[in-house]
Design a protein around this motif. Structure first.
Motif, short mmCIF file in Angstrom:
data_model
loop_
_atom_site.label_atom_id
_atom_site.label_comp_id
_atom_site.label_asym_id
_atom_site.label_seq_id
_atom_site.Cartn_x
_atom_site.Cartn_y
_atom_site.Cartn_z
N TYR A 21 -13.53 9.03 11.62
CA TYR A 21 -12.34 9.36 12.17
C TYR A 21 -11.52 8.26 12.54
N TYR A 71 -7.49 11.72 4.94
CA TYR A 71 -8.72 12.03 5.77
C TYR A 71 -9.15 13.39 6.17
N PRO A 101 -4.89 7.36 14.67
CA PRO A 101 -4.29 8.36 13.57
C PRO A 101 -2.75 8.35 13.72
N LEU A 115 -1.03 6.37 11.30
CA LEU A 115 -1.17 6.48 9.56
C LEU A 115 0.01 7.21 9.30
N SER A 116 0.37 7.01 7.91
CA SER A 116 1.36 7.93 7.14
C SER A 116 1.08 9.31 7.01
N TRP A 153 -3.09 10.28 6.59
CA TRP A 153 -3.70 11.38 7.31
C TRP A 153 -4.19 12.39 6.62
#
Lengths: 189, 938, 93
Positions: free
Chosen positions: C27, C42, C31, C34-35, C39
């Motif tokens: 994880y 992921y 978060p 992140l762009s 994301w």
């Protein structure tokens, strides 16, 4: 007034060739802990050594009478004792756990307990359980969580021809019906 | 005419069994199969072929037979059985089939079951190799299971009259079986076919336990059993099947495999006919010819395709007046329902039987299923095991070895090696038998077919597939054996090509001019022989079809006439009809009671998880979209859970039991999944968190008590509890004594009405339910089921996860942005809400729909369109109806729906295609009843 | 019915287990940093190798422990099992 999950099955279970009987209303507590000192302290409080070997159970006698501790996972145990002791046992366990990480939960009504006895026990269970129950693979003291007839169970081997099943209360009647059916071939023998 | 020999065979001649075939009354003896009994009565024509309607007879003596399909009518009608594997019983009635049988429309009354068995060494096949392997393994102390599809051990020895070590082979077999049966830890299963071999030593075997008893089969004994065998090591001693040679008109009844004729003679005391021509490519058929000749069958001719006949056997034949013609082939046959003549070198030789041997195919099905690679043996003309596997060994003629002594040696080696691999030390060595057999030469000529009329040269007798069909496939450009199998259907019948597959491969290779060694054989798949669905279903029928979960209060629901709905494995009361009520009438009544007085339901199926630990609040903050760590002890908060993609996966209430303890509820169907989900995060991502989760779903019985009179009812059963709105606020809980039982009472509502949820241990559930019924009777308390619950919550616009949502719906889509924290730095799903895709204004949003005609009930799942007339496809769909009910409170029907830009469309008219009509509906807010929430406090 | 060797309970039938997808997909720490594309990597993207593949499994009908397993996707053979806090072991496929 209390009703156990298999109260309507008493006579039918007793008539089975595996002499099945429900042991209702047992005190059951789910314990989560991994600190060895805390686990030892909880055992001491109950007069039993918690199992350290996976898939086994231990028995001991202390101030709450005979207590069994079942290994359910590397940090999870089920404490089983006589009825009506869940509140004092929970208190004793919490006291022993102290500030160590862990949890104690009264799960007495979560499962009910069925004892099976006799020479056909392993055969009957083999109709619905994929775990090898041969004495060489599952000696007395074994405690496995697995599926019986696609139902989650905890299975304790408590003697040469003696097994205790713990089953979630909602599945108990289904499992009793399955057991009764699985015994059909063994009735006359 | 009687074709039974005066003596011999393993049949009980003193007992007569009566049976009928195609309505004709016939007799046989215990020990017979239906096929041997038919042949004893001179019946060769069993049925007819599936496409061409040509007569079909009995080609083989065992499960490899491609043709003798029958429908057995007694004691229960069963289609597509092979006459060669049906054991005769008194009262058997059977009919020949034209390639297809009929499933009985009646349920099969017999029991079928399954049993798990564990062993160190599994031996498949109780022929000479398998017996020696099993005994060798057994003497090491290993747990051994020996399975064999015949009704007695012996394998190929059952079909010959050979002597082993100067005594009848049956005695040698009996000695080994006797020792096996008395060795502890050994299980010998006859009539048991290992039909599938899977990973990790898992083998499925079907045991036919009482089929052979016919009407005498005890009802309490499972007729067939699927053994689920888990073994450490396996020895496959599955033997070999004789294969025919293809020639013109090779399909007539009376044309039989030579070794099978020998089996019918020695095992059943039956002659296939009085005058038999033999056509062979190898030595083994000579033994059949000699044995039959000695039993009085006229053998006018042995046609040997090899240029030279074997000298010693030819001499023996000459001594018996049997002509041997080497370097010749059978080019065709005459007859219709029975072969009457054979064409050889332009002449017709009259006969009533033609015995054929084209060599031997090792039975490598299970080895191949175990992922063993096969190798083409060009001398044998067959695929043989081509590698050694760590836990699977092959012994006997399944390797291509046809000499008995060598087969037994392979069995002994394999049995010993398997025992050692399983951790045992070999015990006393099993002596190897020496046979007096005449026919020991391993190889012959590989001959797939004799040139001739290809339209009647049958490769697969059951599928009516001919050489023409094979050549049409190769002519169409097909090269892979797998493709040709599917194009021609060769090998796809009940026999799975046991006698035809190899020949088809050979003919293909010849046609394409390629080497078989370079061809990949078709994949062998389970089951090896046919297995009925009844056997596979076993006991998983009727009430045992699937596990059933019931609540502690279930007996009351049953006694009070509830109809049940399956929710996962749970049985939940759906509604409680009173006299003459249908669903709608009952639900309107139940809804009215809950809205106007008091109702209650069994909510015990809700998932309940105890969450404890110093980091419990922090953990729940990550799992739920809203803030849980700030809930005060004694209070309750509704929460929504999303996946990392921001889509709703579950919802429920979170009760703060203590500073470090919460009780969370999940939807009924998601309880196990959410606990797994919690454990996954705790165990894999956040093991540092001090949190433990424990399921308590079934520890508690849960009873929602709902309606304006619920407070009065609760007060009556909980006199010590102050139920006033001030003392017991909405979204709080209290521990109390209810009906004399310790209870946790929560003030929550899934209906918009004043409501309480009473939790007691499951043991007390029934008593408390009954106490509430009694206390509520002055108010007409009404038990209600899931349907009423759904209507009540839908009137309030509360979504049901899994009904309004489908893994593409965010909390914002549901109009629950209020349940999404803006304060928390992170929680599962948060980052996804900021994705461009999730910010679109044209996402589907939950709204209400009111049909313009208030009596129209929209079908759930209906699509929604924009215009009152359907344009040409593709039609733009705006969304779909998720819930739809008639409402007592609204006095009309209503629906919930997911609609593109739904909230912007409130007030618009949209259309729902229902059958041929476009039903106009008005888009509304999703909350249709008591928008102000005035009813919550009673 | 394949056997899966639970690190705690030993080999059990696969019916006792739940599949948890690719292992070692941590994880993200933050978060929000992140762009959308990072994301999405992921959330949605996972390896799909032909050969050894490290996966998460849970012994859901047994000890309820999550663990990692290396499975050869060509044969389904489980080449190794290990605890979730351990690195992926070397395997020979």
């Amino acid at each position: 007034m209390t009703v156990s999950p298999l109260s309507a099955w008493t006579d039918r279970l007793a008539a089975l060739p595996v002499n099945a009987s429900e042991r209702p209303f047992l005190s059951q507590l789910t314990v989560r802990a991994s600190d060895p000192a805390a686990i030892a302290a909880m055992g001491a409080a109950l007069g039993v050594v918690f199992p350290s070997v996976p898939c086994t159970f231990t028995t001991g006698t202390g101030s709450f009478g005979e207590v069994q501790v079942l290994w359910l996972g590397p940090d999870e145990f089920l404490v089983v004792a006589a009825p009506d002791l869940q509140i004092p046992i929970e208190e004793a366990l919490r006291g022993a756990l102290g500030s160590a990480r862990g949890s104690v939960v009264d799960t007495s009504a979560q499962r009910t307990t069925v004892v099976l006895e006799g020479p056909h026990v392993r055969d009957v269970l083999a109709h619905g359980c994929s775990v090898d129950l041969h004495p060489s693979a599952a000696p007395t003291g074994t405690c496995v969580q697995t599926l019986l007839a696609r139902t989650g169970i905890i299975l304790l081997v408590t003697g040469a021809d003696r097994v205790t099943l713990l089953v979630r209360s909602s599945f108990a009647e289904y499992l009793a019906a399955w057991l009764s059916d699985a015994c059909v071939e063994y009735r006359t023998q | 005419m009687n074709f039974r020999t005066p003596t011999g065979g393993a049949i009980d001649r003193n007992t007569v069994l009566r049976f009928t075939f195609n309505g004709q009354a016939l007799t046989g003896h215990p020990g017979d199969t239906l096929a041997s009994a038919l042949l004893a009565n001179g019946v060769h024509e069993v049925g007819s072929s599936v496409k061409l309607g040509r007569p079909r007879g009995i080609v083989a003596a065992g499960s490899e037979d491609p043709t003798s399909l029958v429908q057995v009518e007694t004691p229960f009608s069963e289609p597509m059985l092979l006459a060669t594997t049906v054991e005769l019983f008194d009262g058997l009635q059977a009919r020949g089939l034209a390639g297809q049988g009929r499933l009985s429309p009646e349920p099969d009354p017999a029991r079928y079951d399954a049993k798990h068995e564990h062993c160190d060494v599994l031996v498949v096949g109780a022929g000479p190799a398998g017996l020696v392997a099993a005994l060798t393994a057994a003497r090491s102390g290993a747990r051994v299971v020996l399975v064999d599809e015949q009704n007695q051990a012996g394998g190929a020895l059952l079909g010959v009259d050979e002597y082993l070590d100067d005594r009848p082979s049956a005695e040698w077999v009996a000695d080994i079986v006797a020792e096996l049966r008395t060795t502890p830890g050994v299980l010998v299963l006859e009539r048991t076919t290992a039909f599938g071999m899977y990973q990790d030593g898992f083998v499925l075997a079907l045991q036919k336990r009482t089929d052979h008893l016919g009407f005498a089969a005890p009802a309490s004994v499972a007729r067939q059993r699927v053994w689920r065998i888990r073994t450490k090591q396996t020895v496959l001693a599955t033997g070999a099947h004789e294969r025919p040679v293809v020639f013109a008109d090779n399909d007539r009844p009376g044309i039989m495999l030579a070794s099978s004729a020998r089996t019918f003679l020695h095992r059943y005391g039956v002659l296939p006919g009085w005058r038999a021509v033999v056509f062979t490519t190898n030595d083994s058929a000579y033994c059949a010819a000699i044995d039959l000749a000695e039993s009085g069958v006229d053998i006018p001719l042995i046609v040997d395709a090899r240029l030279e006949a074997p000298a010693r056997l030819a001499t023996e034949c000459a001594a018996r007046g049997i002509e041997v013609r080497a370097g010749h082939v059978v080019t065709g046959t005459e007859g219709s329902a029975r072969v009457t003549g054979v064409h050889v070198a332009g002449q017709t030789v009259p006969c009533d039987t033609l015995l054929v041997s084209g060599g031997w195919n090792p039975v490598v099905n299970l080895f191949s299923q175990a992922r063993g690679k096969l190798r083409y043996d060009s001398e044998l003309g067959a695929f043989v095991p081509g590698e050694e596997l760590a836990s699977v060994r092959v012994a006997g003629s399944a390797t291509g070895e046809l000499d008995l002594n060598a087969c037994a040696r392979q069995g002994r080696d394999a049995g010993a090696a398997a025992a050692v691999a399983a951790g045992f030390t070999p015990g006393g060595q099993v002596p190897l038998p020496v046979s007096d057999s005449r026919c020991t030469q391993r190889t012959g000529l590989v001959l797939w077919r004799v040139p001739g009329d290809e339209d009647v040269s049958f490769v697969d007798l059951q599928r009516d597939a001919t050489v023409t069909d094979v050549l049409r496939a190769t002519g169409a450009g097909l090269r892979s054996l797998e493709h040709i199998k599917r194009y021609t259907t060769i090998g796809t019948a009940h026999d799975q090509g046991k006698t035809s597959g190899m020949i088809a491969a050979g003919i293909v290779a010849e046609a394409l001019g390629v080497e078989l060694a370079d061809q990949r054989p078709t994949t062998f798949r389970p089951p090896y022989t046919s297995v009925s669905f009844a056997a596979l279903a076993g006991r998983n029928r009727g009430e045992l079809h699937d596990p059933v979960r019931v609540t502690a209060i279930h007996p009351w629901h049953v006694a009070h006439g509830a109809l049940f709905e399956n929710v996962g494995q749970w049985k939940r009361p759906w509604y409680y009809p009173r006299d003459g009520e249908d669903l709608h009438a009952a639900v309107l009544r139940e809804c009215r009671a809950a809205r106007e007085s008091v109702g209650m339901m069994d909510g015990s199926t809700l998932g309940k998880i105890d969450v404890q630990g110093g980091d419990a609040g922090k953990f729940l903050d990550m799992l739920y979209t809203n803030m849980m760590s700030t809930v005060k002890v004694g209070r309750i908060r509704y929460g929504v859970m999303c996946g990392v993609d921001g889509m709703v996966i579950d919802d429920g209430t979170v009760i703060r039991v203590g500073e470090e303890r919460f009780l969370v509820t999940t939807t009924t169907g998601n309880a196990a999944r959410i606990l797994d989900w919690m454990e996954e995060w705790l165990q894999t991502e956040w093991p540092h968190l001090d949190v433990h989760c424990t399921s308590v779903t079934e520890h508690w019985a849960t009873i929602p008590l709902v309606g304006p009179k619920s407070r009065d009812v609760l007060a009556a059963v909980a006199p010590s509890l102050d139920v006033s709105n001030e003392a017991f606020e909405f979204m709080t809980w209290q521990d109390a004594v209810v009906a004399g039982v310790p209870a946790r009472v929560c003030r929550i509502s899934f209906s918009g009405e004043l409501a309480y949820e009473i939790n007691v241990t499951a043991w007390h559930g029934l008593a408390v339910w009954e106490a509430l019924m009694e206390a509520g009777s002055p108010y007409g308390i009404t038990p209600y089921g899931t349907e009423t619950m759904h209507v009540l919550r839908a009137e309030k616009g509360y979504p049901i996860i899994g009904q309004e949502t489908d893994a593409t719906v965010t909390p914002q889509d549901l109009g629950m942005a209020w349940a999404v924290s803006k304060k928390k730095p992170d929680f599962i799903g948060k980052r996804s809400f900021a994705r461009v895709e999730n910010l679109r204004t044209d996402r589907k949003q939950l709204v209400g729909l009111l049909p313009v005609d208030p009596t129209v009930l929209l079908p759930e799942g209906s699509q929604i369109v924009e215009t009152d007339r359907l344009p040409e496809p593709p039609v733009r769909m705006l969304g779909h109806v998720t819930s739809s009910y008639p409402s007592a409170a609204l006095g009309r029907t209503f629906a919930l729906a997911l609609v593109r830009s739904g909230r912007e469309r409130i007030g618009e008219t949209l259309y729902v295609p229902v059958e041929d009509e476009l039903v106009p509906v008005t888009v509304t807010d999703s909350v249709l009843y008591d928008k102000e929430g005035a009813r919550r406090d009673g | 019915m394949q056997l899966i060797p639970c690190p705690w309970c030993g080999p059990r039938e696969e019916a006792e287990f739940h599949y948890g997808g690719q292992a070692h997909v941590a994880y993200p720490q933050d978060p929000s940093a992140l762009s959308d594309e990072e994301w999405a990597q992921y959330v949605f993207f996972r390896e799909n190798p032909s050969g050894p593949f490290a996966e998460r499994w849970s012994h859901s009908a047994g000890c309820r422990r999550w663990f990692n397993a290396v499975r050869d996707t060509r044969t389904h053979d489980l080449l190794a099992v290990y605890r979730t806090d351990e690195p992926m072991p070397e395997v020979i496929s």
